[in-house]
Scaffold this motif. Sequence first.
Motif, PDB file in Angstrom:
ATOM      1  N   ALA A  75      34.841 -50.902  52.795  1.00 34.16           N
ATOM      2  CA  ALA A  75      36.197 -51.025  51.877  1.00 34.16           C
ATOM      3  C   ALA A  75      35.861 -50.972  50.256  1.00 34.16           C
ATOM      4  N   ASP A  76      36.983 -50.423  49.469  1.00 26.78           N
ATOM      5  CA  ASP A  76      36.613 -50.339  48.327  1.00 26.78           C
ATOM      6  C   ASP A  76      36.932 -51.773  47.330  1.00 26.78           C
ATOM      7  N   ALA A  77      37.627 -52.563  48.249  1.00 28.73           N
ATOM      8  CA  ALA A  77      37.856 -54.112  47.604  1.00 28.73           C
ATOM      9  C   ALA A  77      37.888 -55.260  48.712  1.00 28.73           C
ATOM     10  N   LEU A  78      37.339 -56.137  48.321  1.00 29.16           N
ATOM     11  CA  LEU A  78      37.590 -57.217  49.346  1.00 29.16           C
ATOM     12  C   LEU A  78      38.078 -58.229  48.957  1.00 29.16           C
ATOM     13  N   ILE A  79      38.906 -59.054  49.550  1.00 25.94           N
ATOM     14  CA  ILE A  79      39.645 -60.342  49.050  1.00 25.94           C
ATOM     15  C   ILE A  79      39.321 -61.272  50.203  1.00 25.94           C
ATOM     16  N   PHE A  80      38.680 -62.358  49.604  1.00 25.09           N
ATOM     17  CA  PHE A  80      38.460 -63.605  50.859  1.00 25.09           C
ATOM     18  C   PHE A  80      39.170 -64.629  50.615  1.00 25.09           C
ATOM     19  N   GLY A  81      39.518 -65.375  51.660  1.00 26.66           N
ATOM     20  CA  GLY A  81      40.477 -66.480  51.712  1.00 26.66           C
ATOM     21  C   GLY A  81      39.954 -67.467  52.531  1.00 26.66           C
ATOM     22  N   THR A  82      39.810 -68.545  51.991  1.00 24.25           N
ATOM     23  CA  THR A  82      38.812 -69.871  52.674  1.00 24.25           C
ATOM     24  C   THR A  82      39.711 -71.163  52.139  1.00 24.25           C
ATOM     25  N   PRO A  83      39.539 -72.072  53.301  1.00 27.73           N
ATOM     26  CA  PRO A  83      39.898 -73.230  52.969  1.00 27.73           C
ATOM     27  C   PRO A  83      39.017 -74.127  52.144  1.00 27.73           C
ATOM     28  N   THR A  84      39.274 -75.085  51.471  1.00 25.34           N
ATOM     29  CA  THR A  84      38.459 -75.923  50.923  1.00 25.34           C
ATOM     30  C   THR A  84      37.567 -77.003  51.939  1.00 25.34           C
ATOM     31  N   ARG A  85      36.342 -77.095  51.448  1.00 28.72           N
ATOM     32  CA  ARG A  85      35.505 -78.136  52.296  1.00 28.72           C
ATOM     33  C   ARG A  85      34.803 -78.949  51.252  1.00 28.72           C
ATOM     34  N   PHE A  86      35.345 -80.090  50.754  1.00 25.78           N
ATOM     35  CA  PHE A  86      34.748 -80.686  49.647  1.00 25.78           C
ATOM     36  C   PHE A  86      34.198 -79.827  48.408  1.00 25.78           C
ATOM     37  N   TRP A 104      23.002 -56.636  50.751  1.00 22.19           N
ATOM     38  CA  TRP A 104      22.434 -56.863  49.444  1.00 22.19           C
ATOM     39  C   TRP A 104      21.135 -55.980  49.201  1.00 22.19           C
ATOM     40  N   LEU A 105      20.504 -56.052  50.141  1.00 23.65           N
ATOM     41  CA  LEU A 105      19.210 -55.270  49.884  1.00 23.65           C
ATOM     42  C   LEU A 105      19.550 -53.737  49.514  1.00 23.65           C
ATOM     43  N   LYS A 106      20.336 -53.316  49.918  1.00 28.36           N
ATOM     44  CA  LYS A 106      20.813 -51.767  49.751  1.00 28.36           C
ATOM     45  C   LYS A 106      21.953 -51.537  48.802  1.00 28.36           C
ATOM     46  N   GLY A 107      22.535 -52.769  48.099  1.00 23.84           N
ATOM     47  CA  GLY A 107      23.402 -52.605  47.137  1.00 23.84           C
ATOM     48  C   GLY A 107      24.804 -52.050  47.651  1.00 23.84           C
ATOM     49  N   ALA A 108      25.074 -52.383  48.963  1.00 27.63           N
ATOM     50  CA  ALA A 108      26.240 -51.923  49.608  1.00 27.63           C
ATOM     51  C   ALA A 108      27.360 -52.345  48.922  1.00 27.63           C
ATOM     52  N   LEU A 109      27.485 -53.317  48.323  1.00 28.52           N
ATOM     53  CA  LEU A 109      28.707 -53.876  47.749  1.00 28.52           C
ATOM     54  C   LEU A 109      29.039 -53.931  46.203  1.00 28.52           C
ATOM     55  N   THR A 137      28.465 -65.749  44.807  1.00 30.05           N
ATOM     56  CA  THR A 137      27.955 -64.968  45.993  1.00 30.05           C
ATOM     57  C   THR A 137      28.319 -63.371  45.769  1.00 30.05           C
ATOM     58  N   LEU A 138      29.563 -63.360  45.377  1.00 28.26           N
ATOM     59  CA  LEU A 138      30.100 -61.981  44.918  1.00 28.26           C
ATOM     60  C   LEU A 138      29.299 -61.638  43.840  1.00 28.26           C
ATOM     61  N   LEU A 139      29.048 -62.236  42.938  1.00 24.61           N
ATOM     62  CA  LEU A 139      28.087 -61.726  41.510  1.00 24.61           C
ATOM     63  C   LEU A 139      26.599 -61.274  42.114  1.00 24.61           C
ATOM     64  N   HIS A 140      26.131 -61.875  43.142  1.00 21.23           N
ATOM     65  CA  HIS A 140      24.869 -61.655  43.571  1.00 21.23           C
ATOM     66  C   HIS A 140      24.879 -60.229  44.446  1.00 21.23           C
ATOM     67  N   HIS A 141      26.106 -59.877  44.697  1.00 21.37           N
ATOM     68  CA  HIS A 141      26.124 -58.526  45.471  1.00 21.37           C
ATOM     69  C   HIS A 141      26.748 -57.484  44.388  1.00 21.37           C
ATOM     70  N   GLY A 142      26.825 -57.849  43.240  1.00 23.04           N
ATOM     71  CA  GLY A 142      27.188 -56.975  42.008  1.00 23.04           C
ATOM     72  C   GLY A 142      29.022 -56.490  41.860  1.00 23.04           C
ATOM     73  N   MET A 143      29.291 -57.396  42.646  1.00 25.03           N
ATOM     74  CA  MET A 143      30.821 -57.164  42.720  1.00 25.03           C
ATOM     75  C   MET A 143      31.771 -57.426  41.613  1.00 25.03           C
ATOM     76  N   VAL A 144      32.726 -56.682  41.495  1.00 25.63           N
ATOM     77  CA  VAL A 144      33.661 -56.791  39.970  1.00 25.63           C
ATOM     78  C   VAL A 144      34.653 -57.834  40.381  1.00 25.63           C
ATOM     79  N   ILE A 145      34.711 -58.851  39.757  1.00 26.73           N
ATOM     80  CA  ILE A 145      35.539 -60.066  40.193  1.00 26.73           C
ATOM     81  C   ILE A 145      36.872 -59.719  39.436  1.00 26.73           C
ATOM     82  N   VAL A 146      38.068 -60.052  40.181  1.00 30.51           N
ATOM     83  CA  VAL A 146      39.500 -60.106  39.902  1.00 30.51           C
ATOM     84  C   VAL A 146      40.140 -61.330  40.218  1.00 30.51           C
TER      85      VAL A 146
END
Length: 205
Positions: A75-86, A104-109, A137-146
């Motif tokens: 994908a060019d962009a990933l949007i994640f949806g999760t319920p909250t747990r505590f 992560w090792l190959k910088g795929a994201l 987690t997204l920052l560790h993968h080098g993603m651009v957060i929106v």
Amino acid sequence: MSVKINIIFYSMYGHVYQMAEAVAKGVRGYQGAEANLYQVPELVPKDVLESSGALKAKEAFAHIPTATLDQLEEADALIFGTPTRFGNMCAQMRNFLDQTSGLWLKGALVDKVGSVFTSTASQHGGQETTITSFHTTLLHHGMVIVGVPYTEQRLLNMDEITGGTPYGASTLADGDGSRQPSENELAIAQVQGLRVAEIAAKLKS
């Protein structure tokens, strides 16, 4: 400009799924943007899901395919949806993301757009902490957060109890799951999807 945006979510009672559909609608509002929905694998035993009523609720989105790591890389962009747990993402999402070390090792994201939306049982049940802790987690993968900027006026709605944060769309489910996403919340989710598509297209170009 064609952009591929994958929406990866976990939903137990359907609230996050409804938000995911609204996000997808927003993505598809951008010319040339493709939105695909995937759900992460379930970890809760079937008998527990059945006794809690979740198994019946899941029938509404049983047609959504199960996510694999391939859907993250393609994908060019990933949007994640999760319920909250505590105040954090759910275990199902955490388990899925914990399998991404190879990516992560190959910088795929790296340089892909990443965005998050959520659902909580209560008004102050961790909507913002869930999204912002997910960003780590997204920052560790080098993603651009929106997120969702305050130019979206529905974030300022004081006429009703509503989800919606500058970090990402959100909804309130109530403790028994009886409350469904409101028109205001779904509209914010749609705006989030459109914004991700717009920025992903700009970065790709």
